[in-house]
Design a protein around this motif. Sequence first.
Motif, PDB file in Angstrom:
ATOM      1  N   ILE A  29       0.689  -1.255  -0.311  1.00 54.71           N
ATOM      2  CA  ILE A  29      -0.306   0.092  -0.252  1.00 54.71           C
ATOM      3  C   ILE A  29       1.146   1.536  -0.170  1.00 54.71           C
ATOM      4  CG2 ILE A  29      -1.838   1.482   1.463  1.00 54.71           C
ATOM      5  CD1 ILE A  29      -2.901  -1.090   2.024  1.00 54.71           C
ATOM      6  N   LEU A  30       2.061   0.925   0.691  1.00 49.24           N
ATOM      7  CA  LEU A  30       2.756   2.083   0.465  1.00 49.24           C
ATOM      8  C   LEU A  30       3.412   2.827  -0.236  1.00 49.24           C
ATOM      9  CD1 LEU A  30       5.029   2.078   4.133  1.00 49.24           C
ATOM     10  CD2 LEU A  30       2.522   3.790   3.831  1.00 49.24           C
ATOM     11  N   PHE A  31       4.105   1.570  -1.495  1.00 44.09           N
ATOM     12  CA  PHE A  31       4.229   1.689  -2.446  1.00 44.09           C
ATOM     13  C   PHE A  31       3.650   2.611  -3.904  1.00 44.09           C
ATOM     14  CE2 PHE A  31       4.977   0.065  -7.090  1.00 44.09           C
ATOM     15  CZ  PHE A  31       5.775   0.778  -6.936  1.00 44.09           C
ATOM     16  N   ALA A  32       2.191   1.935  -3.729  1.00 50.00           N
ATOM     17  CA  ALA A  32       0.921   1.890  -3.884  1.00 50.00           C
ATOM     18  C   ALA A  32       0.999   3.614  -3.734  1.00 50.00           C
ATOM     19  CB  ALA A  32      -0.105   2.131  -3.685  1.00 50.00           C
ATOM     20  N   VAL A  33       1.019   4.535  -2.678  1.00 49.59           N
ATOM     21  CA  VAL A  33       0.645   5.325  -2.718  1.00 49.59           C
ATOM     22  C   VAL A  33       1.747   6.609  -3.260  1.00 49.59           C
ATOM     23  CG1 VAL A  33       0.953   6.750  -0.349  1.00 49.59           C
ATOM     24  CG2 VAL A  33      -1.016   5.307  -0.420  1.00 49.59           C
ATOM     25  N   VAL A  34       3.177   6.233  -2.465  1.00 51.22           N
ATOM     26  CA  VAL A  34       3.644   7.211  -2.898  1.00 51.22           C
ATOM     27  C   VAL A  34       4.179   6.770  -4.508  1.00 51.22           C
ATOM     28  CG1 VAL A  34       6.447   7.197  -3.278  1.00 51.22           C
ATOM     29  CG2 VAL A  34       5.496   6.591  -0.827  1.00 51.22           C
ATOM     30  N   ALA A  35       3.569   5.914  -5.120  1.00 47.15           N
ATOM     31  CA  ALA A  35       3.871   5.806  -6.683  1.00 47.15           C
ATOM     32  C   ALA A  35       3.068   7.482  -7.256  1.00 47.15           C
ATOM     33  CB  ALA A  35       3.273   5.240  -7.656  1.00 47.15           C
ATOM     34  N   THR A  36       1.173   6.772  -6.457  1.00 50.70           N
ATOM     35  CA  THR A  36       0.251   7.745  -7.253  1.00 50.70           C
ATOM     36  C   THR A  36       0.241   9.907  -6.677  1.00 50.70           C
ATOM     37  OG1 THR A  36      -1.112   5.675  -6.507  1.00 50.70           O
ATOM     38  CG2 THR A  36      -2.078   7.846  -6.571  1.00 50.70           C
ATOM     39  N   MET A  37       1.251   9.068  -5.371  1.00 51.29           N
ATOM     40  CA  MET A  37       1.411  11.298  -4.832  1.00 51.29           C
ATOM     41  C   MET A  37       2.558  12.153  -5.771  1.00 51.29           C
ATOM     42  SD  MET A  37       1.293  11.038  -0.748  1.00 51.29           S
ATOM     43  CE  MET A  37       3.501  10.072  -0.346  1.00 51.29           C
ATOM     44  N   TYR A  38       3.523  11.100  -6.356  1.00 56.47           N
ATOM     45  CA  TYR A  38       4.775  11.689  -7.560  1.00 56.47           C
ATOM     46  C   TYR A  38       4.567  11.970  -8.720  1.00 56.47           C
ATOM     47  CZ  TYR A  38       7.858  11.514 -10.744  1.00 56.47           C
ATOM     48  OH  TYR A  38       8.951  12.008 -11.745  1.00 56.47           O
ATOM     49  N   TYR A  39       2.678  10.470  -9.119  1.00 58.08           N
ATOM     50  CA  TYR A  39       2.049  11.253 -10.714  1.00 58.08           C
ATOM     51  C   TYR A  39       0.788  12.794  -9.825  1.00 58.08           C
ATOM     52  CZ  TYR A  39      -1.731  10.780 -13.697  1.00 58.08           C
ATOM     53  OH  TYR A  39      -2.459  10.552 -14.466  1.00 58.08           O
ATOM     54  N   VAL A  40       0.799  12.759  -9.541  1.00 60.54           N
ATOM     55  CA  VAL A  40      -0.533  13.673  -9.173  1.00 60.54           C
ATOM     56  C   VAL A  40       0.759  15.274  -9.189  1.00 60.54           C
ATOM     57  CG1 VAL A  40      -1.879  14.929  -6.883  1.00 60.54           C
ATOM     58  CG2 VAL A  40      -1.935  12.866  -7.465  1.00 60.54           C
ATOM     59  N   LEU A  41       1.743  14.718  -8.243  1.00 58.25           N
ATOM     60  CA  LEU A  41       2.743  16.013  -8.330  1.00 58.25           C
ATOM     61  C   LEU A  41       3.303  16.604  -9.137  1.00 58.25           C
ATOM     62  CD1 LEU A  41       4.293  15.463  -4.345  1.00 58.25           C
ATOM     63  CD2 LEU A  41       2.761  17.383  -4.882  1.00 58.25           C
ATOM     64  N   ILE A  42       3.678  15.544 -10.103  1.00 66.18           N
ATOM     65  CA  ILE A  42       4.566  15.984 -11.423  1.00 66.18           C
ATOM     66  C   ILE A  42       3.860  16.917 -12.526  1.00 66.18           C
ATOM     67  CG2 ILE A  42       3.851  14.292 -12.361  1.00 66.18           C
ATOM     68  CD1 ILE A  42       7.739  15.423 -12.306  1.00 66.18           C
ATOM     69  N   ALA A  43       2.596  16.786 -12.138  1.00 65.12           N
ATOM     70  CA  ALA A  43       1.880  17.541 -12.624  1.00 65.12           C
ATOM     71  C   ALA A  43       2.002  19.143 -12.800  1.00 65.12           C
ATOM     72  CB  ALA A  43       0.730  17.157 -12.783  1.00 65.12           C
ATOM     73  N   PHE A  44       2.573  19.316 -11.162  1.00 66.32           N
ATOM     74  CA  PHE A  44       2.312  20.851 -10.871  1.00 66.32           C
ATOM     75  C   PHE A  44       4.119  21.657 -10.790  1.00 66.32           C
ATOM     76  CE2 PHE A  44      -2.172  19.016  -9.416  1.00 66.32           C
ATOM     77  CZ  PHE A  44      -2.572  19.805 -10.080  1.00 66.32           C
ATOM     78  N   MET A  45       5.050  20.244 -11.232  1.00 66.98           N
ATOM     79  CA  MET A  45       6.024  20.797 -10.724  1.00 66.98           C
ATOM     80  C   MET A  45       7.327  20.013 -10.663  1.00 66.98           C
ATOM     81  SD  MET A  45       6.905  19.481  -6.044  1.00 66.98           S
ATOM     82  CE  MET A  45       5.539  20.135  -6.573  1.00 66.98           C
ATOM     83  N   SER A  46       8.186  20.610 -11.148  1.00 62.69           N
ATOM     84  CA  SER A  46       9.535  19.730 -12.107  1.00 62.69           C
ATOM     85  C   SER A  46       9.622  18.185 -11.059  1.00 62.69           C
ATOM     86  CB  SER A  46      10.671  20.080 -11.931  1.00 62.69           C
ATOM     87  OG  SER A  46      11.254  20.657 -10.476  1.00 62.69           O
ATOM     88  N   VAL A  47      10.646  17.362 -11.426  1.00 64.08           N
ATOM     89  CA  VAL A  47      11.202  16.292 -11.235  1.00 64.08           C
ATOM     90  C   VAL A  47      11.171  16.531  -9.423  1.00 64.08           C
ATOM     91  CG1 VAL A  47      12.417  13.996 -11.658  1.00 64.08           C
ATOM     92  CG2 VAL A  47      10.909  15.438 -13.388  1.00 64.08           C
TER      93      VAL A  47
END
Length: 256
Positions: A29-47
């Motif tokens: 679950i933590l892995f899935a959460v981290v991956a999804t959070m990155y997906y969201v944040l990358i839409a608003f900022m650089s890598v």
Amino acid sequence: WYIVVILVFTAFILFIIKTNKKYILHAVILFAVVATMYYVLIAFMSVVPAIILTLALAALLYKFPEWYVIDVTGILVGAGASAIFGISFEVIPTIIFLILLTVYDIISVYKTKHMIALAEGVMELHVPILFVVPKRKDYSFVKQDFSAKKDDGEEEERGAFFMGLGDAVMPTILVVSANVFLPVAYPDLPLMFGSVVLPAFLAAVGTLIGYAVLMVVVMGGKPQAGLPFLNTGAILGYVAGCLIAGIPVIPAMPVV
């Protein structure tokens, strides 16, 4: 296929809980959460900033999973999941999907009750796959003992209401889908707030109304299936939006 995946993953979670290997589930679950959070944040900022913020939130979630940390990360995860599914499903498949999930939720909560067992097992992991609504301002999710019993053997009253993250994500898929695909089928459809079509907006409003009704029912103290209220509200809101906008509830297929 999505329903099959949900059933398989549900069975996997129940198996992990019953075999007392929750550390595996926690890691997944933590892995899935981290991956999804990155997906969201990358839409608003650089890598680089996205990676740093994602890791910071993940560390905070792991070390200090208080209810407000759970809720904030849950919002990010929910937004990402809703966007992914919403841009993948057109409106009618989405509505069918929501109806099937509503039926499944009713059966799993009121009939087989395995969803209740799943929720109780997952809550102890303190991961953002649910939203926590405290009943009092001094409530601590970290200190909550989910296994505590009264002298008569009944469960102690919990200091918060809990709603599964999926209950928020599923109706939002329809909101996203309507806002993505309806303008393609009906380019002249007027926009609200500059970017939201009326059926999508009213689907969101319907979801909130469904949530309000759900909260009233939950006050009774018994676990309730959330999707019958939330999905129904979203679908009815979508239908109302289509009728008001003067477009068919079943959208026309765009000509390529």
